[in-house]
Design a protein around this motif. Structure first.
Motif, PDB file in Angstrom:
ATOM      1  N   ALA A  90       0.834  -1.204   0.000  1.00  0.00           N
ATOM      2  CA  ALA A  90       0.000   0.000   0.000  1.00  0.00           C
ATOM      3  C   ALA A  90       0.869   1.254   0.000  1.00  0.00           C
ATOM      4  O   ALA A  90       0.544   2.258  -0.649  1.00  0.00           O
ATOM      5  CB  ALA A  90      -0.929   0.004   1.211  1.00  0.00           C
ATOM      6  N   GLY A  91       1.992   1.222   0.714  1.00  0.00           N
ATOM      7  CA  GLY A  91       2.898   2.357   0.747  1.00  0.00           C
ATOM      8  C   GLY A  91       3.561   2.608  -0.596  1.00  0.00           C
ATOM      9  O   GLY A  91       3.716   3.759  -1.031  1.00  0.00           O
ATOM     10  N   LEU A  92       3.955   1.521  -1.282  1.00  0.00           N
ATOM     11  CA  LEU A  92       4.537   1.663  -2.609  1.00  0.00           C
ATOM     12  C   LEU A  92       3.528   2.279  -3.583  1.00  0.00           C
ATOM     13  O   LEU A  92       3.874   3.144  -4.402  1.00  0.00           O
ATOM     14  CB  LEU A  92       5.001   0.306  -3.136  1.00  0.00           C
ATOM     15  CG  LEU A  92       6.035  -0.462  -2.292  1.00  0.00           C
ATOM     16  CD1 LEU A  92       6.419  -1.756  -2.989  1.00  0.00           C
ATOM     17  CD2 LEU A  92       7.268   0.386  -2.040  1.00  0.00           C
ATOM     18  N   ALA A  93       2.288   1.838  -3.491  1.00  0.00           N
ATOM     19  CA  ALA A  93       1.242   2.368  -4.364  1.00  0.00           C
ATOM     20  C   ALA A  93       0.960   3.837  -4.066  1.00  0.00           C
ATOM     21  O   ALA A  93       0.767   4.654  -4.972  1.00  0.00           O
ATOM     22  CB  ALA A  93      -0.036   1.542  -4.211  1.00  0.00           C
ATOM     23  N   LEU A  94       0.937   4.198  -2.785  1.00  0.00           N
ATOM     24  CA  LEU A  94       0.668   5.585  -2.402  1.00  0.00           C
ATOM     25  C   LEU A  94       1.766   6.512  -2.907  1.00  0.00           C
ATOM     26  O   LEU A  94       1.489   7.609  -3.415  1.00  0.00           O
ATOM     27  CB  LEU A  94       0.539   5.687  -0.882  1.00  0.00           C
ATOM     28  CG  LEU A  94       0.266   7.096  -0.323  1.00  0.00           C
ATOM     29  CD1 LEU A  94      -1.014   7.675  -0.912  1.00  0.00           C
ATOM     30  CD2 LEU A  94       0.181   7.057   1.207  1.00  0.00           C
ATOM     31  N   ALA A  95       3.019   6.082  -2.799  1.00  0.00           N
ATOM     32  CA  ALA A  95       4.131   6.898  -3.286  1.00  0.00           C
ATOM     33  C   ALA A  95       4.020   7.119  -4.793  1.00  0.00           C
ATOM     34  O   ALA A  95       4.244   8.229  -5.292  1.00  0.00           O
ATOM     35  CB  ALA A  95       5.457   6.232  -2.936  1.00  0.00           C
ATOM     36  N   SER A  96       3.666   6.071  -5.534  1.00  0.00           N
ATOM     37  CA  SER A  96       3.526   6.187  -6.982  1.00  0.00           C
ATOM     38  C   SER A  96       2.368   7.107  -7.357  1.00  0.00           C
ATOM     39  O   SER A  96       2.472   7.914  -8.287  1.00  0.00           O
ATOM     40  CB  SER A  96       3.313   4.807  -7.614  1.00  0.00           C
ATOM     41  OG  SER A  96       4.430   3.972  -7.407  1.00  0.00           O
ATOM     42  N   THR A  97       1.266   7.011  -6.623  1.00  0.00           N
ATOM     43  CA  THR A  97       0.102   7.857  -6.889  1.00  0.00           C
ATOM     44  C   THR A  97       0.437   9.328  -6.667  1.00  0.00           C
ATOM     45  O   THR A  97       0.103  10.192  -7.493  1.00  0.00           O
ATOM     46  CB  THR A  97      -1.070   7.439  -5.977  1.00  0.00           C
ATOM     47  OG1 THR A  97      -1.450   6.096  -6.283  1.00  0.00           O
ATOM     48  CG2 THR A  97      -2.268   8.346  -6.179  1.00  0.00           C
ATOM     49  N   LEU A  98       1.088   9.641  -5.564  1.00  0.00           N
ATOM     50  CA  LEU A  98       1.486  11.022  -5.287  1.00  0.00           C
ATOM     51  C   LEU A  98       2.459  11.539  -6.341  1.00  0.00           C
ATOM     52  O   LEU A  98       2.411  12.712  -6.739  1.00  0.00           O
ATOM     53  CB  LEU A  98       2.116  11.115  -3.893  1.00  0.00           C
ATOM     54  CG  LEU A  98       1.173  10.844  -2.708  1.00  0.00           C
ATOM     55  CD1 LEU A  98       1.951  10.826  -1.399  1.00  0.00           C
ATOM     56  CD2 LEU A  98       0.059  11.889  -2.657  1.00  0.00           C
ATOM     57  N   SER A  99       3.321  10.652  -6.821  1.00  0.00           N
ATOM     58  CA  SER A  99       4.278  11.028  -7.855  1.00  0.00           C
ATOM     59  C   SER A  99       3.563  11.413  -9.149  1.00  0.00           C
ATOM     60  O   SER A  99       3.908  12.413  -9.795  1.00  0.00           O
ATOM     61  CB  SER A  99       5.256   9.874  -8.105  1.00  0.00           C
ATOM     62  OG  SER A  99       6.130  10.169  -9.166  1.00  0.00           O
TER      63      SER A  99
END
Length: 457
Positions: free
Chosen positions: A195-204
């Motif tokens: 979930a953290g990896l996905a959140l970082a990509s989304t914010l990017s």
């Protein structure tokens, strides 16, 4: 060859590389997002690598198909730019935004329910649960990702691609730091793993999209195009024109990436260890594929501009110069991959760990196939970009069906399951499809050129 005949070729090479280098850099940096995600997934465990890789590529397939549809703006913008039609450029961009919104909202719903489809496709329930954790966060990054792809097509058509490189590099660096902080729980943040990896990509993705919008408002040579003025006006005729050009592009991409997605799910049936090995080969192949993909965008823009100028010799030169550069580049990449296979695999997993011995045995032959097949994959993508520059998008769809479904999928399934080559057989089948596609697209481009002789005179 005389200097008179060489000079236009050199000029085309310079113009092509001026566009291609920033676009390739941007594509490689953008792909590094998935690469970093995969590397960090591997360090979180091979089960997370298998599930997260499956989820990440599933999202990428949706993103690439939608990006292909909105890519219809690029040949239209390039033609309008070549013809000096400023109002046309503004209106195409505005309708591209409408198309982006509509596609994103409908696809987000599909992604949110992918867990049901994954189970029906025979994936292990534990893998599906982990994959859904990633996808249900990642779907919120779909709109800015597709919007960024659409605006990238606009600036490419206007020969102003350099900022894309810097924006994507900045977004990638943010994503790397975000992955580390949110995925592993550093600097006081909770350990969120997938979930953290996905959140970082989304914010990017949101950051890159907003920065590009601001750039279009501020850049002196771009702000003369009032791209976002009267964005709320829906022009159905122009929107339909975008759909007519863009949907076949999206369908062509769906065959190509859909084949890889089907391969990925078939790998899961062969076993979690095969799926994990496939993710390493796939992610590596995706990164090196960004080189010819970025060049294909430049090819579309250059051919489209010559098309707007109604210059047949320029169209031919742009197509063949770009293809030659791509073939040379992909051969060098293939040699590098074959030479440094162990080092490449070591980026994902500890190759000295006895627990990874079976994984290593599976992935080495897959990576060898990827290296050689990359040459043909690059040629087919660049030839397709040249066809898009001529706004020829519907016939290539039929070629894609024949190449990727009729040849790639069928041969891969036979080689993988009936002949017993497993994951390697599936990869060989995919690249047989690429060979067929390259042959058909190059033939089509030459055929269109011969039919247009005298048309622009």
């Amino acid at each position: 060859m005389t200097s008179i005949s060489v000079s236009p070729v050199r000029a085309e090479m310079r113009a092509f590389l001026k566009l291609a280098i920033p676009l390739v850099s941007a594509q490689v940096a953008q792909s590094a997002t998935g690469f970093v995600d995969t590397v960090m997934m591997g360090h979180l465990g091979w089960k997370i690598l298998a599930a997260g890789g499956l989820a990440s590529f599933t999202f990428q397939v949706f993103l690439n198909i939608l990006s292909g549809i909105v890519l219809g703006v690029s040949p239209l913008i390039a033609e309008a730019y070549g013809a000096g039609r400023k109002t046309r450029i503004e209106q195409v961009t505005q309708q591209g935004l409408w198309l982006t919104v509509g596609l994103s909202i409908s696809t987000m719903w599909v992604i949110a329910h992918m867990d049901v489809l994954m189970l029906q496709l025979g994936q292990v329930p534990e893998t599906v649960t982990l994959a859904s954790t990633y996808l249900k966060v990642m779907l919120w990054g779909l709109f800015p990702a597709v919007g960024f792809a659409m605006l990238r097509g606009v600036v490419s058509g206007l020969s102003q691609a350099r900022p894309i490189m810097f924006i994507v590099i900045g977004g990638t660096l943010f994503n790397i730091v975000g992955n580390y902080v949110l995925g592993f729980g550093r600097f006081g943040f909770p350990r969120m793993e997938l979930a953290g990896l996905a959140l970082a990509s989304t914010l990017s993705w949101w950051g890159m999209f907003l920065v590009l919008v601001i750039y279009l408002f501020k850049h002196p040579q771009l702000r003369i195009y009032r791209l976002f003025q009267k964005w709320y006006q829906l022009r159905l005729n122009l929107l339909w024109e975008l759909i007519v050009i863009g949907v076949p592009i999206g369908v062509s991409i769906s065959f190509e990436y859909g084949l890889v997605l089907v391969m990925t799910y078939l790998m899961g049936i062969l076993g979690t260890d095969v799926l994990a090995a496939h993710q390493i080969a796939l992610q590596t192949g995706m990164i090196v594929f960004m080189i010819p993909l970025g060049m294909s965008f430049a090819t579309t823009a250059r051919v489209g501009q010559w098309f707007g100028w109604q210059n047949l010799e320029g169209i031919k030169r742009a197509g063949y110069v770009s293809s030659s550069i791509v073939v040379g580049t992909t051969i060098l990449v293939a040699i590098a991959l074959l030479t440094f296979r162990q080092q490449v695999i070591g980026l994902y997993v500890d190759i000295n760990n006895p627990e990874n011995a079976q994984l290593l045995k599976l992935v080495i032959p897959m990576l060898s196939v990827v290296a050689i097949g990359h040459i043909f994959d690059g040629l087919q993508k660049t030839a397709l970009g040249a066809l898009y520059g001529l706004q020829d998008t519907r016939i290539p769809v039929l070629f894609g069906i024949v190449a990727f479904l009729g040849i790639g999928l069928v041969s891969g399934y036979v080689l993988g399951f009936y002949i017993g080559l497993g994951g390697v057989g599936l990869w060989v089948g995919y690249y047989l499809g690429s060979v067929a596609a390259a042959t058909l697209y190059v033939w089509r481009f030459g055929n269109l050129i011969s039919r247009k002789i005298g048309k622009f005179d």
